[in-house]
Structure formats: structure tokens, C-alpha cells
Design a protein around this motif. Sequence first.
Motif, PDB file in Angstrom:
ATOM      1  N   PHE A  59       9.053   2.244  -8.503  1.00  0.00           N
ATOM      2  CA  PHE A  59       8.537   1.386  -7.434  1.00  0.00           C
ATOM      3  C   PHE A  59       8.041   0.053  -7.997  1.00  0.00           C
ATOM      4  N   SER A  60       7.215   0.116  -9.012  1.00  0.00           N
ATOM      5  CA  SER A  60       6.616  -1.105  -9.563  1.00  0.00           C
ATOM      6  C   SER A  60       7.658  -2.008 -10.220  1.00  0.00           C
ATOM      7  N   ASN A  61       8.686  -1.418 -10.799  1.00  0.00           N
ATOM      8  CA  ASN A  61       9.693  -2.174 -11.538  1.00  0.00           C
ATOM      9  C   ASN A  61      10.796  -2.731 -10.645  1.00  0.00           C
ATOM     10  N   PHE A  62      10.804  -2.369  -9.369  1.00  0.00           N
ATOM     11  CA  PHE A  62      11.853  -2.810  -8.452  1.00  0.00           C
ATOM     12  C   PHE A  62      11.678  -4.301  -8.154  1.00  0.00           C
ATOM     13  N   LYS A  63      12.775  -5.031  -8.110  1.00  0.00           N
ATOM     14  CA  LYS A  63      12.712  -6.489  -7.930  1.00  0.00           C
ATOM     15  C   LYS A  63      12.354  -6.910  -6.506  1.00  0.00           C
ATOM     16  N   ASP A  64      12.883  -6.220  -5.531  1.00  0.00           N
ATOM     17  CA  ASP A  64      12.752  -6.650  -4.137  1.00  0.00           C
ATOM     18  C   ASP A  64      11.356  -6.331  -3.603  1.00  0.00           C
ATOM     19  N   ASN A  65      10.509  -7.351  -3.545  1.00  0.00           N
ATOM     20  CA  ASN A  65       9.145  -7.149  -3.056  1.00  0.00           C
ATOM     21  C   ASN A  65       9.095  -6.898  -1.552  1.00  0.00           C
ATOM     22  N   THR A  66      10.127  -7.347  -0.840  1.00  0.00           N
ATOM     23  CA  THR A  66      10.134  -7.169   0.613  1.00  0.00           C
ATOM     24  C   THR A  66      10.155  -5.697   0.990  1.00  0.00           C
ATOM     25  N   VAL A  67      10.997  -4.931   0.319  1.00  0.00           N
ATOM     26  CA  VAL A  67      11.084  -3.509   0.638  1.00  0.00           C
ATOM     27  C   VAL A  67       9.839  -2.769   0.145  1.00  0.00           C
ATOM     28  N   LYS A  68       9.246  -3.264  -0.940  1.00  0.00           N
ATOM     29  CA  LYS A  68       8.002  -2.656  -1.432  1.00  0.00           C
ATOM     30  C   LYS A  68       6.840  -2.938  -0.466  1.00  0.00           C
ATOM     31  N   LYS A  69       6.834  -4.129   0.109  1.00  0.00           N
ATOM     32  CA  LYS A  69       5.811  -4.454   1.104  1.00  0.00           C
ATOM     33  C   LYS A  69       5.932  -3.550   2.327  1.00  0.00           C
ATOM     34  N   ALA A  70       7.165  -3.213   2.684  1.00  0.00           N
ATOM     35  CA  ALA A  70       7.371  -2.332   3.837  1.00  0.00           C
ATOM     36  C   ALA A  70       6.765  -0.958   3.582  1.00  0.00           C
ATOM     37  N   VAL A  71       6.895  -0.479   2.345  1.00  0.00           N
ATOM     38  CA  VAL A  71       6.287   0.806   1.981  1.00  0.00           C
ATOM     39  C   VAL A  71       4.767   0.696   2.045  1.00  0.00           C
ATOM     40  N   ALA A  72       4.219  -0.356   1.455  1.00  0.00           N
ATOM     41  CA  ALA A  72       2.759  -0.539   1.435  1.00  0.00           C
ATOM     42  C   ALA A  72       2.188  -0.643   2.841  1.00  0.00           C
ATOM     43  N   ARG A  73       2.827  -1.436   3.670  1.00  0.00           N
ATOM     44  CA  ARG A  73       2.297  -1.652   5.020  1.00  0.00           C
ATOM     45  C   ARG A  73       2.457  -0.427   5.900  1.00  0.00           C
ATOM     46  N   GLY A  74       3.376   0.454   5.528  1.00  0.00           N
ATOM     47  CA  GLY A  74       3.479   1.720   6.235  1.00  0.00           C
ATOM     48  C   GLY A  74       2.246   2.587   6.057  1.00  0.00           C
ATOM     49  N   PHE A  75       1.488   2.309   4.990  1.00  0.00           N
ATOM     50  CA  PHE A  75       0.229   3.018   4.733  1.00  0.00           C
ATOM     51  C   PHE A  75      -0.979   2.122   5.000  1.00  0.00           C
ATOM     52  N   ASN A  76      -0.763   0.991   5.678  1.00  0.00           N
ATOM     53  CA  ASN A  76      -1.817   0.017   5.998  1.00  0.00           C
ATOM     54  C   ASN A  76      -2.476  -0.576   4.753  1.00  0.00           C
ATOM     55  N   VAL A  77      -1.707  -0.634   3.668  1.00  0.00           N
ATOM     56  CA  VAL A  77      -2.155  -1.328   2.451  1.00  0.00           C
ATOM     57  C   VAL A  77      -1.595  -2.747   2.527  1.00  0.00           C
ATOM     58  N   PRO A  78      -2.426  -3.793   2.364  1.00  0.00           N
ATOM     59  CA  PRO A  78      -1.993  -5.156   2.689  1.00  0.00           C
ATOM     60  C   PRO A  78      -0.870  -5.723   1.830  1.00  0.00           C
ATOM     61  N   GLN A  79      -0.796  -5.330   0.567  1.00  0.00           N
ATOM     62  CA  GLN A  79       0.245  -5.869  -0.309  1.00  0.00           C
ATOM     63  C   GLN A  79       0.746  -4.785  -1.263  1.00  0.00           C
ATOM     64  N   HIS A  80       1.987  -4.945  -1.708  1.00  0.00           N
ATOM     65  CA  HIS A  80       2.573  -3.944  -2.608  1.00  0.00           C
ATOM     66  C   HIS A  80       1.869  -3.902  -3.955  1.00  0.00           C
ATOM     67  N   VAL A  81       1.271  -5.033  -4.394  1.00  0.00           N
ATOM     68  CA  VAL A  81       0.606  -5.038  -5.697  1.00  0.00           C
ATOM     69  C   VAL A  81      -0.595  -4.095  -5.708  1.00  0.00           C
ATOM     70  N   TYR A  82      -1.288  -3.997  -4.575  1.00  0.00           N
ATOM     71  CA  TYR A  82      -2.385  -3.038  -4.475  1.00  0.00           C
ATOM     72  C   TYR A  82      -1.840  -1.614  -4.570  1.00  0.00           C
ATOM     73  N   LEU A  83      -0.777  -1.363  -3.838  1.00  0.00           N
ATOM     74  CA  LEU A  83      -0.200  -0.020  -3.839  1.00  0.00           C
ATOM     75  C   LEU A  83       0.298   0.364  -5.229  1.00  0.00           C
ATOM     76  N   GLU A  84       0.878  -0.575  -5.945  1.00  0.00           N
ATOM     77  CA  GLU A  84       1.345  -0.287  -7.300  1.00  0.00           C
ATOM     78  C   GLU A  84       0.200   0.189  -8.186  1.00  0.00           C
ATOM     79  N   SER A  85      -0.933  -0.498  -8.088  1.00  0.00           N
ATOM     80  CA  SER A  85      -2.083  -0.106  -8.921  1.00  0.00           C
ATOM     81  C   SER A  85      -2.660   1.227  -8.466  1.00  0.00           C
ATOM     82  N   TRP A  86      -2.633   1.494  -7.170  1.00  0.00           N
ATOM     83  CA  TRP A  86      -3.127   2.776  -6.654  1.00  0.00           C
ATOM     84  C   TRP A  86      -2.251   3.918  -7.154  1.00  0.00           C
TER      85      TRP A  86
END
Length: 304
Positions: free
Chosen positions: A171-198
Motif C-alpha cells: 500500500f505505502s509503496n504504490f505510486k497512485d495516491n488517488t486510489v490510496k486516498k480512496a481507501v483512506a477515505r473509506g475509513f474516514n481517514v483524511p489522507q493516505h499518508v495518515y493511513l500508511e503510518s497507522w
Amino acid sequence: MTYDKQPLSVESQISQLKERGLIIENEIIAAKVLSVISYFRFANYLRPYEADKTNHIFKPGKMFGDVVKLYYFDKSLRGIIFSTIQSVEIALRTSIIQNFSMKYGPFWFMDASLFKNAQIYNECINSIQAELSRTKEDFIQEHFAKYDSPNMPPAWKTLEVISFGTLGKLFSNFKDNTVKKAVARGFNVPQHVYLESWIASLAALRNCCAHHARVWNRVYPIKPQLPKSKLMRSSWIENANIFPNRLYAILCCLLYWANNIASDNSFKTDIVGLLRNNPVVDVAAMGFPHSWEEEPLWRSSAVS
């Protein structure tokens, strides 16, 4: 220096604890405890009671029974945490599989061009191949019995058998941040960078739980990023002055995540109830701040 210490019998272990000042209320019970919990595992819970941590001399009045209670508190805490991490992990796998596969197809994880760091990617692929070779899951064996190309099953099969750590690295190494943001926002996490650290911090905590290691009074190697309260779409913490490398910070992330998977989960109730049933446990050692129960994240499900 050569290690020259010899093993001690359970009886000698008890004698040594007494010599160092620990009160043994019942030596028969103490012997039973030390016959099922190794001394060095138990020693993790002895250290907070030591006045002299070099010579392991105990503070006056400290009792063996208190240490046993602390050990079993930590065991219960691990169980509560591990159960909730499992729910979060399954939800994360499902979201990554769905979002990534819908955009990049069933074998996206095999396309090195989609990842940022080649070394991390290769480590992940090696780990995935190792997991596939040793898994006994029927759906993997049935796949290989029927198909021989590509050399790995699609994401919705393969990602079900890889470790949480490998999943997080993909997940963290994937280039496309748009699809990672979709995963994060599905859990009401504002940005993928937060989710990566979690994910990374939860993976480290999960390893502690899986290996029966101490979770109370531990400094964790991976710190979750904690968003400001105004960024969060659900109840969160307002006190920003907490230690991100202590358990409380990770528990806040885990609780927020669990709440956004299933609002009727019992994680908060279980944690608060366990702490109330063990009032002698030092919650500050886990990074809990003063008045933590008044935080919006923790307040709404008070235990009577």
C-alpha cells in the motif's frame, strides 16, 4: 565478557526474588506461576517495581501478587487489541483488493512499474511467493491445480494469505495516491499518508500481540501520525500533546478505525472496562494523558 550464569530452579528463582526484597505471599502459588510463565517473560513485569534496576532490588512493600495481576492485565489487553486488529486488517485487505483491482486489474501487485521503490517491491514479491508456497488454504491450492498462468493467483486470492506487514508495504509503496486516498477515505481517514503510518504502527503492535510480548509500558518503534481533530470526520482526540510512540496513540488510531468499520464494536467498552477493573495499573506508562476519558473519541461509550 563470557556469560557464565547457570539456570535456576523455580525454588531458587523464588529465593532470589525474596532476597531482592519482593514479598512472596504464597510460595506454592508463586511456584505454580513460575512453572507456567518463564522467569524472563515475567521479569518484564517485575521491573516497574524495582528501586535499583541494576541490581534488581525491589521497592519496599512490593508483592508478587501485584506483579501477577499486572501480567494478566497485559494478557487481557493483548487479547482485546489483537481481536480488533483482526477486524481492521480484514477490512483493509478488502478495501485494497477492491479499489486497486477495479482500477488496475487482478494482477496489479505483479506490475513493478506501479510501485515507487524497486527494492521494497522485490522484498514484497519474495514474501508473497513464500507465503503462496507454504499456505494450505484450499482456494490457493485449487487455483494452482487449475491455472498455471500467471504464476500467482489474482489479488483477491493472493492478498488474503500475505502478512499484514507485506500488505502495508504494498500500500505505502504504490505510486497512485488517488486510489490510496480512496481507501483512506473509506475509513474516514483524511489522507493516505495518515493511513500508511497507522498500518505500519498497527503491524508492529500486531506482532507484539502475536508473539505474546508485553504491550503495556512499551516504547513502540513506529509512531502513527495523528491528524488534528478538525480534519477528522468522526469523533477523535483533541489533546495533541501525547506521546506517539506509546500505546495510547496507537489505541486511538485503532479505535477510530474500528468505529468507522462498525460503530457497534466493543473495543472501547472492553478497554475502558479492563482499565476500571485494574485501577492499580499505571496508565501513564502506556501514554494515557490526564482526563483521557473526556476525549470525544473515548467519551461517548462510557462504561457504567
